[in-house]
Design a protein around this motif. Structure first.
Motif, PDB file in Angstrom:
ATOM      1  N   UNK A   1       0.864  -1.172   0.000  1.00 24.92           N
ATOM      2  CA  UNK A   1       0.000   0.000   0.000  1.00 24.92           C
ATOM      3  C   UNK A   1       0.907   1.230   0.000  1.00 24.92           C
ATOM      4  N   UNK A   2       0.915   1.947  -1.108  1.00 21.20           N
ATOM      5  CA  UNK A   2       1.862   3.027  -1.335  1.00 21.20           C
ATOM      6  C   UNK A   2       1.142   4.374  -1.316  1.00 21.20           C
ATOM      7  N   UNK A   3       1.362   5.146  -0.273  1.00 25.26           N
ATOM      8  CA  UNK A   3       0.771   6.478  -0.191  1.00 25.26           C
ATOM      9  C   UNK A   3       1.573   7.447  -1.053  1.00 25.26           C
ATOM     10  N   UNK A   4       0.880   8.311  -1.787  1.00 27.49           N
ATOM     11  CA  UNK A   4       1.569   9.307  -2.612  1.00 27.49           C
ATOM     12  C   UNK A   4       1.304  10.736  -2.121  1.00 27.49           C
ATOM     13  N   UNK A   5       0.443  10.883  -1.146  1.00 26.62           N
ATOM     14  CA  UNK A   5       0.203  12.164  -0.482  1.00 26.62           C
ATOM     15  C   UNK A   5      -0.591  11.904   0.787  1.00 26.62           C
ATOM     16  N   UNK A   6      -0.353  12.699   1.831  1.00 24.87           N
ATOM     17  CA  UNK A   6      -1.201  12.583   3.017  1.00 24.87           C
ATOM     18  C   UNK A   6      -2.235  13.707   3.063  1.00 24.87           C
ATOM     19  N   UNK A   7      -2.311  14.496   1.991  1.00 22.57           N
ATOM     20  CA  UNK A   7      -3.289  15.574   1.885  1.00 22.57           C
ATOM     21  C   UNK A   7      -4.623  15.003   1.418  1.00 22.57           C
ATOM     22  N   UNK A   8      -5.714  15.446   2.039  1.00 26.34           N
ATOM     23  CA  UNK A   8      -7.051  15.040   1.615  1.00 26.34           C
ATOM     24  C   UNK A   8      -7.951  16.266   1.599  1.00 26.34           C
ATOM     25  N   UNK A   9      -8.837  16.345   0.612  1.00 27.90           N
ATOM     26  CA  UNK A   9      -9.736  17.481   0.494  1.00 27.90           C
ATOM     27  C   UNK A   9     -11.100  17.227   1.115  1.00 27.90           C
ATOM     28  N   UNK A  10     -11.318  16.039   1.667  1.00 27.66           N
ATOM     29  CA  UNK A  10     -12.555  15.752   2.383  1.00 27.66           C
ATOM     30  C   UNK A  10     -12.340  15.960   3.884  1.00 27.66           C
ATOM     31  N   UNK A  11     -13.448  16.081   4.598  1.00 32.18           N
ATOM     32  CA  UNK A  11     -13.402  16.278   6.054  1.00 32.18           C
ATOM     33  C   UNK A  11     -14.259  15.202   6.725  1.00 32.18           C
ATOM     34  N   UNK A  12     -13.929  13.955   6.461  1.00 37.59           N
ATOM     35  CA  UNK A  12     -14.737  12.862   7.007  1.00 37.59           C
ATOM     36  C   UNK A  12     -14.703  12.899   8.528  1.00 37.59           C
ATOM     37  N   UNK A  13     -15.870  12.735   9.123  1.00 39.29           N
ATOM     38  CA  UNK A  13     -15.964  12.905  10.580  1.00 39.29           C
ATOM     39  C   UNK A  13     -15.204  11.841  11.355  1.00 39.29           C
ATOM     40  N   UNK A  14     -14.886  10.709  10.735  1.00 41.58           N
ATOM     41  CA  UNK A  14     -14.149   9.661  11.431  1.00 41.58           C
ATOM     42  C   UNK A  14     -12.650   9.747  11.187  1.00 41.58           C
ATOM     43  N   UNK A  15     -12.217  10.682  10.333  1.00 38.66           N
ATOM     44  CA  UNK A  15     -10.804  10.750   9.962  1.00 38.66           C
ATOM     45  C   UNK A  15     -10.236  12.160  10.107  1.00 38.66           C
ATOM     46  N   UNK A  16     -10.762  13.111   9.347  1.00 39.34           N
ATOM     47  CA  UNK A  16     -10.256  14.500   9.369  1.00 39.34           C
ATOM     48  C   UNK A  16     -11.423  15.467   9.537  1.00 39.34           C
ATOM     49  N   UNK A  17     -12.097  15.452  10.670  1.00 41.25           N
ATOM     50  CA  UNK A  17     -13.278  16.312  10.839  1.00 41.25           C
ATOM     51  C   UNK A  17     -12.980  17.805  10.715  1.00 41.25           C
ATOM     52  N   UNK A  18     -11.752  18.206  10.994  1.00 38.14           N
ATOM     53  CA  UNK A  18     -11.363  19.612  10.871  1.00 38.14           C
ATOM     54  C   UNK A  18     -10.588  19.890   9.591  1.00 38.14           C
ATOM     55  N   UNK A  19     -10.567  18.922   8.677  1.00 38.05           N
ATOM     56  CA  UNK A  19      -9.820  19.076   7.449  1.00 38.05           C
ATOM     57  C   UNK A  19      -8.344  18.752   7.635  1.00 38.05           C
ATOM     58  N   UNK A  20      -7.626  18.688   6.530  1.00 40.18           N
ATOM     59  CA  UNK A  20      -6.201  18.364   6.577  1.00 40.18           C
ATOM     60  C   UNK A  20      -5.415  19.472   7.262  1.00 40.18           C
ATOM     61  N   UNK A  21      -4.530  19.085   8.182  1.00 39.36           N
ATOM     62  CA  UNK A  21      -3.648  20.016   8.885  1.00 39.36           C
ATOM     63  C   UNK A  21      -2.205  19.626   8.592  1.00 39.36           C
ATOM     64  N   UNK A  22      -1.449  20.552   8.026  1.00 38.65           N
ATOM     65  CA  UNK A  22      -0.051  20.269   7.694  1.00 38.65           C
ATOM     66  C   UNK A  22       0.798  20.480   8.942  1.00 38.65           C
ATOM     67  N   UNK A  23       0.980  19.416   9.717  1.00 44.70           N
ATOM     68  CA  UNK A  23       1.719  19.504  10.966  1.00 44.70           C
ATOM     69  C   UNK A  23       2.792  18.426  11.013  1.00 44.70           C
TER      70      UNK A  23
END
Length: 325
Positions: A14-36
């Motif tokens: 399983x090869x990730x090519x970005x950790x950026x996502x434009x969705x705000x799924x409530x079970x994953x990124x409810x506040x949107x992607x944060x570059x931290x």
């Protein structure tokens, strides 16, 4: 062949090519992607570097690569990434997991680049509930993309995270859809991560309950291919599609693990819920896939017998966008 000390053989990357996502799924990124964090600020692997990674894994017996994110379609060079992966000697299957945001407009290019299989996240078939879960009113666009993928002959699977308060009541609606639609719909148990503890407590549903319903209603379990993912799949003679279950909290879930993960920044993760990744970026940038393969082989010897999710430990996984789940 890539094998760990428990005799498990690894055919699947399983090869990730970005950790950026434009969705705000409530079970994953409810506040949107944060570059931290330092890892998030590193550039993702280039096409040439992805080619090196895939060649290394292929030389160790990997047959299937799934391109994940974040949301991989946010990379404009995604067709080149697919082509670099499908062109590696020994790779028999290239898959991608997407939220479907750009699927309808891009699937033809992905297929032409060498894509064999598609997974699309659809957590509700109700537009309002879909928006409530994902933060986007994009259900119709995702469904159009799925329809086009099927027209092109791309094997298509649909991922639905089971959520007690949001979509559990749609169980029969999902089955009606599968009755006429030739996809594999996979119900996935909500997994606890570093950022969703209270949400997990109120929304986790056991996949075992769904399995009981399926068996009661005449669904038959299928044999799992050696390079397949973790889903248990079921078929029914009256349905065009199939049902899959991914149940990471079930007993012995990790016993037949066949997959490894690489982050978008070049860290090897032996488990989705490992305490940390193994930074291989320097070797990847060096471009010597044989040297990289030896580092991967050595690292796999340290893979543990299983995750500790049942004990409430999610390792270093803050959210599922980090490695694509």
């Amino acid at each position: 062949m890539l094998t760990d000390e428990f005799g498990r053989r690894f055919f699947y990357l399983r090869l990730s090519v970005t950790d950026v996502c434009n969705f705000r799924c409530n079970y994953c990124l409810p506040d949107g992607y944060q570059c931290t964090g330092a890892q998030a600020r590193k550039r993702p692997l280039s096409v040439a570097e992805v080619r090196t990674v895939v060649r290394a894994f292929a030389s160790l017996g990997t047959e299937k690569v799934r391109i994940t994110g974040g949301e991989p379609s946010l990379r404009r060079d995604l067709p080149d990434l697919i082509a670099a992966t499908s062109g590696a000697a020994g790779i028999r299957r290239v898959a991608i997991t997407s939220n479907g945001y750009r699927l309808a407009s891009e699937i033809d290019r992905w297929r032409d680049a060498g894509l064999d299989q598609l997974n699309v996240s659809v957590d509700s078939l109700d537009p309002h509930q879909f928006e409530r879960i994902t933060g986007h009113h994009k259900l119709e666009k995702a469904l159009r993309g799925i329809e086009r993928a099927l027209e092109l002959g791309v094997e298509t699977k649909v991922n639905t995270v089971l959520l007690r308060e949001y979509n559990l009541g749609e169980y029969h609606k999902f089955l009606q859809w599968v009755q006429a639609t030739p996809v594999t719909l996979r119900f996935i148990e909500l997994m606890r991560t570093g950022d969703n503890r209270s949400f997990f407590a109120s929304n986790h549903v056991s996949g075992g309950d769904i399995e009981k319903r399926l068996l009661r209603d005449g669904w038959e379990r299928l044999t799992r291919h050696r390079s397949a993912g973790p889903a248990r799949e079921y078929r029914h003679p009256d349905y065009a599609g199939r049902i899959g279950l991914i149940t990471p909290y079930s007993k012995d879930f990790c016993a037949d693990c066949n997959r490894l993960r690489m982050s978008a920044q070049g860290a090897l993760h032996l488990c989705l819920f490992a305490e940390q990744g193994i930074d291989l970026r320097e070797a990847i940038v060096g471009g010597d896939h044989r040297a990289l393969a030896e580092l991967i082989r050595a690292a796999v010897s340290g893979k543990t017998a299983g995750h500790q999710l049942a004990g409430g430990r999610a390792g270093a996984t803050r959210n599922l966008a980090m490695l694509g789940g």
